[in-house]
Design an enzyme around this catalytic site. Sequence first.
Site, short mmCIF file in Angstrom:
data_model
loop_
_atom_site.label_atom_id
_atom_site.label_comp_id
_atom_site.label_asym_id
_atom_site.label_seq_id
_atom_site.Cartn_x
_atom_site.Cartn_y
_atom_site.Cartn_z
N MET A 1 -7.57 -9.40 3.83
CA MET A 1 -5.89 -9.95 3.99
C MET A 1 -6.01 -11.43 4.59
SD MET A 1 -4.80 -6.81 3.81
CE MET A 1 -3.05 -7.50 4.83
N GLN A 54 -13.47 -10.14 11.80
CA GLN A 54 -14.05 -10.13 10.54
C GLN A 54 -14.43 -12.02 9.92
OE1 GLN A 54 -12.43 -9.07 6.30
NE2 GLN A 54 -13.25 -7.14 7.49
N CYS A 85 -15.77 -8.06 -1.58
CA CYS A 85 -15.05 -9.02 -1.97
C CYS A 85 -15.25 -9.04 -3.10
CB CYS A 85 -15.08 -10.52 -1.58
SG CYS A 85 -14.04 -11.98 -2.37
N LYS A 127 -18.37 -3.45 6.06
CA LYS A 127 -16.84 -2.97 5.26
C LYS A 127 -18.12 -3.24 4.18
CE LYS A 127 -12.88 -3.34 3.07
NZ LYS A 127 -11.34 -3.88 2.94
N ASN A 188 -11.28 3.24 3.43
CA ASN A 188 -10.16 2.42 2.74
C ASN A 188 -9.92 2.54 1.56
OD1 ASN A 188 -10.74 -1.02 1.92
ND2 ASN A 188 -8.59 0.11 3.31
N GLY A 212 -5.22 -1.49 4.50
CA GLY A 212 -5.03 -3.01 4.05
C GLY A 212 -3.59 -3.45 3.17
N ARG A 213 -3.68 -3.10 2.17
CA ARG A 213 -2.90 -3.88 1.26
C ARG A 213 -1.70 -2.67 2.07
NH1 ARG A 213 -4.00 -2.65 -4.49
NH2 ARG A 213 -4.99 -1.61 -3.53
#
Length: 357
Positions: A1, A54, A85, A127, A188, A212-213
């Site tokens: 994010m 993070q 990522c 994560k 997630n 998240g989103r």
Amino acid sequence: MAGITNAAYRQLCREQGAGLYVCEMITSRGLIERDSKTMSMLQFDPGETIRSVQLYGVDPATMAEATDILCSEFGVAHVDLNFGCPVPKVTRKGGGAALPWKRDLLAAILRATVRAAARHGVPVTCKTRKGIDQQHLTFLDAGRIAEDSGVAAIALHGRTARQSYSGTADWDAIAELKQHVSIPVLGNGDIWEASDALSMVEQTGVDGVVVGRGCLGRPWLFRDLADAFAGRTSRALPSLGEVTATVRRHAELLIGLSNELRGLMDLRKHMGWYFKGFPVGGDLRRTLATVASLAELDDLLGQLDPTVPFPETELGSPRGRQGSPKGKVVLPEGWLDSETGGCGLDLADAEIGISGG
């Protein structure tokens, strides 16, 4: 994010009932080099009783040093490591979701970071994604390595790097990881409503969920989540008037971090998310996306009908980035030839140009 969960948005989410809220990702290298952008991102509001950051990096020693700085100089009480990522400019250098393929390097980073954080009594979580693609999965090994390294919990995004943010998250993989390790597992992927979180817990047995989103333009999702997990009846969906009040509150918090113009420039990217599905005309939407003063914002928000109900057609629909699967994940030459050998590689370029330094 990155670019979203700054101190202002975290405070907004906390006011709505968020449990643990994590500062947007910074790079270990940017922190050690005292990069101005990185340092400016390490802001916390007084209500953040647990400061959580993070951290991203590719070198064990650098990650350990950065962790020590976070704990000793910024009072950080939780460090979360990001190995998820999928962006090509990161994976082509061996970073992000590509890194867990090199099991030895992943283990070295986790052990070094855990040791550094332990000196301050701070837990480390991580994560990751399922893997690079369906033929090169890493999540089970990553879970075992995390557990052996002393990581407090692991979160799994149920997509591969090749999927990026497309398609649907594989909750079966999350359930498989939960059965594979004894440390807590967080799920997630595709948590758009509180009911999705309850379904994930029921289907996978996870110890918690990572959002998240799903919270983009909807910080009240955390209120709904808190109610759902507590067995309370959730309040009604916000009307357009309540959404505009949230936007105004968000603006005030962002301005408090910098100044009026910079704060409102930061707010602009949130406008489409806040008003998604509402009957807001195209001209007004475009003007909201270029707002430059609080007075202008008040004038624009005043043109909206506060009685308009929340568009229920938006419930359960994806938010933020989606796109299509990649044809192929871009990796360093020969990356897939071996699952080891990562500790001998210089991957410093994988931190260049990443948010936070």
